[in-house]
Design a protein around this motif. Structure first.
Motif, PDB file in Angstrom:
ATOM      1  N   GLY A 179      43.492  44.997  32.886  1.00  0.00           N
ATOM      2  CA  GLY A 179      42.726  43.813  33.268  1.00  0.00           C
ATOM      3  C   GLY A 179      43.158  43.224  34.586  1.00  0.00           C
ATOM      4  O   GLY A 179      42.611  42.219  35.043  1.00  0.00           O
TER       5      GLY A 179
ATOM      6  N   ARG B 298      40.950  37.146  31.178  1.00  0.00           N
ATOM      7  CA  ARG B 298      42.035  36.413  30.525  1.00  0.00           C
ATOM      8  C   ARG B 298      42.227  35.045  31.189  1.00  0.00           C
ATOM      9  O   ARG B 298      42.207  34.914  32.408  1.00  0.00           O
ATOM     10  CB  ARG B 298      43.329  37.219  30.636  1.00  0.00           C
ATOM     11  CG  ARG B 298      44.496  36.657  29.834  1.00  0.00           C
ATOM     12  CD  ARG B 298      45.757  37.462  30.100  1.00  0.00           C
ATOM     13  NE  ARG B 298      45.641  38.851  29.658  1.00  0.00           N
ATOM     14  CZ  ARG B 298      45.727  39.886  30.459  1.00  0.00           C
ATOM     15  NH1 ARG B 298      45.937  39.718  31.756  1.00  0.00           N
ATOM     16  NH2 ARG B 298      45.613  41.113  29.976  1.00  0.00           N
TER      17      ARG B 298
ATOM     18  N   ASN C  85      40.830  41.308  28.766  1.00  0.00           N
ATOM     19  CA  ASN C  85      41.859  41.373  29.809  1.00  0.00           C
ATOM     20  C   ASN C  85      41.308  41.021  31.186  1.00  0.00           C
ATOM     21  O   ASN C  85      41.975  40.348  31.967  1.00  0.00           O
ATOM     22  CB  ASN C  85      42.481  42.771  29.817  1.00  0.00           C
ATOM     23  CG  ASN C  85      43.236  43.070  28.547  1.00  0.00           C
ATOM     24  OD1 ASN C  85      44.127  42.325  28.164  1.00  0.00           O
ATOM     25  ND2 ASN C  85      42.873  44.143  27.872  1.00  0.00           N
TER      26      ASN C  85
END
Length: 329
Positions: free
Chosen positions: A233, A292, A289
Motif C-alpha cells: 500500500g 490507510r 493499504n
C-alpha cells in the motif's frame, strides 16, 4: 557500486522482499515505478514446479520492465531444488534466490524455509546443488537462526559464501520470533563486518520510514536494505528512502490523486495478468493499504471488495478521489 555477480545495483540498493500473495507482477510493477532496485517473485514451491502445478508455474512469470528480478525457490529435497533451479533458469531471470527464512508452519513443518536453520549441513548441500544447477547468480534470504540458542548466522554466511552464493539477505529475527518483537540488526552488522565476507549483505526487518532506513544504513553498514511489509500500500517508500538518503529531507507525501492512480494501475495490471475474475478478487487485499488512515473509509472499502465489475470499481475509486479531495495524506 553494489554488484551481485555482474548485476549492478547502485551504491545503496533497495530490494523488494519476496512476499507470498503480495509480490506478484502487478505489485512489482508499481514498486519498480517508485524506485525498487531489485525485486523477487513470490516464493515458488520446488515440489509444485516438479509436479508442473499451474500456480507454481504462474509465479515464474517475469517481465522486462522489472529487471533485475530474481526467482525465489523453496523446498526440502536437495535433488528437487537443484532440478527446479534449472527449470527456473529457463525463463531467464537475472538470479535465483533460495528461501531459508519463511517461518510459517505449513512451510517450516515440511522441512523447507526456515526449517533448514535447524540443519546447516543440509542447507549448505542444498545451496551447493542449486549453485551447480544454474549459470545465474544465486542468492539466499534467511534469518538469524531458529531460536535464541541457535543464532548462527555468522557461520551460515561464511559457509554459504564458500560454496558460491553471491549475496545474502538477512531478516533480523529468529524463526521462533516469527514477526514479533523488534528485529535485531546487530548480528547482521557482525556478518557485514566479518573480514571473510566479500559478498553484499542486505538487512531486512522493521524498516518502515526513510529516517529509519538512513539510521540503519549508517549504524549497521549494510550494503542495502530489503523492504517487505512497509511497501504494501506504500510503493512510494523506495523513492522516499532514496530521497532522504540523498538529501536528508522528506519528500512530499503522495497525494490522494497519486494513491488512486497507483491503485488503478495495480488493478489494471492485475486484470491483464490474472484475468477479469481472479484479477479483481486478488486486488481486494490491497484497497485497505492504499487508503490507510482515511477516516470513515469502510463504506468505500466494502463496496470495493464486494464488486466484481471493473467499471464499477473504477467509478468507486473516482468517488473516493472526489469525496476525500481535501484530505491531507
Amino acid at each position: 557500486m553494489v554488484k551481485i555477480g555482474k548485476i549492478e545495483l547502485g551504491d545503496f540498493p533497495l530490494l523488494l522482499a519476496p512476499m507470498e500473495d503480495v509480490s506478484d507482477p502487478p505489485f512489482r510493477a508499481v514498486c519498480k515505478e517508485h524506485g525498487a532496485d531489485l525485486m523477487y517473485t513470490e516464493f515458488v514451491s520446488s515440489e509444485g514446479l516438479i509436479r508442473d502445478a499451474v500456480k507454481s508455474r504462474k509465479k515464474l512469470d517475469i517481465f522486462e520492465y522489472e529487471r533485475p528480478v530474481g526467482i525465489q525457490l523453496f523446498g526440502s529435497d536437495i535433488e528437487t531444488m537443484g532440478s527446479c533451479a534449472d527449470i527456473a533458469t529457463q525463463v531467464n531471470p537475472d538470479l535465483i534466490d533460495i528461501n531459508y527464512g519463511c517461518p510459517v508452519k505449513n512451510v517450516a513443518c515440511k522441512g523447507a524455509g526456515a526449517a533448514l536453520l535447524q540443519d546447516i549441513p543440509k542447507m549448505v548441500r542444498m545451496t551447493e546443488a542449486v549453485v551447480k544447477s544454474t549459470p545465474l547468480p544465486v542468492t539466499v534470504k534467511t534469518r538469524l537462526g531458529w531460536d535464541e540458542s541457535t543464532k548462527n548466522i555468522t557461520e551460515v554466511a561464511e559457509r554459504l559464501q564458500d560454496i558460491g552464493i553471491q549475496a545474502l539477505s538477512i531478516h533480523g529475527r529468529t524463526r521462533v520470533q516469527m514477526y514479533k518483537g523488534e528485529a535485531d540488526w546487530s548480528l547482521i552488522a557482525k556478518v557485514k563486518e566479518n573480514s571473510r565476507i566479500q559478498i553484499p549483505i542486505f538487512g531486512n526487518g522493521d524498516i518502515d520510514s526513510p529516517e529509519k532506513a538512513l539510521e540503519y544504513k549508517n549504524r549497521y553498514g549494510v550494503d542495502g536494505i530489503m523492504i517487505g511489509r512497509a511497501s504494501i500500500g506504500n510503493p512510494w517508500i523506495f523513492d522516499d528512502i532514496k530521497h532522504y538518503v540523498r538529501t536528508g529531507t522528506r519528500r512530499a507525501l503522495p497525494t490522494l490523486a497519486n494513491r488512486v492512480a497507483t491503485c488503478q494501475k495495480h488493478l489494471d495490471f492485475s486484470i491483464r495478468w490474472k484475468g477479469p475474475v481472479l484479477g479483481i478478487l486478488e486486488m481486494r487485499r490491497h484497497y485497505t493499504n492504499y487508503f490507510r488512515g482515511m477516516d470513515h473509509f469502510k463504506p468505500f472499502r466494502m463496496r470495493l471488495v464486494e464488486s466484481m465489475s471493473y467499471d464499477e470499481i473504477c467509478q468507486i475509486l473516482q468517488e473516493v478521489k472526489e469525496h476525500y479531495q481535501e484530505w491531507a495524506c
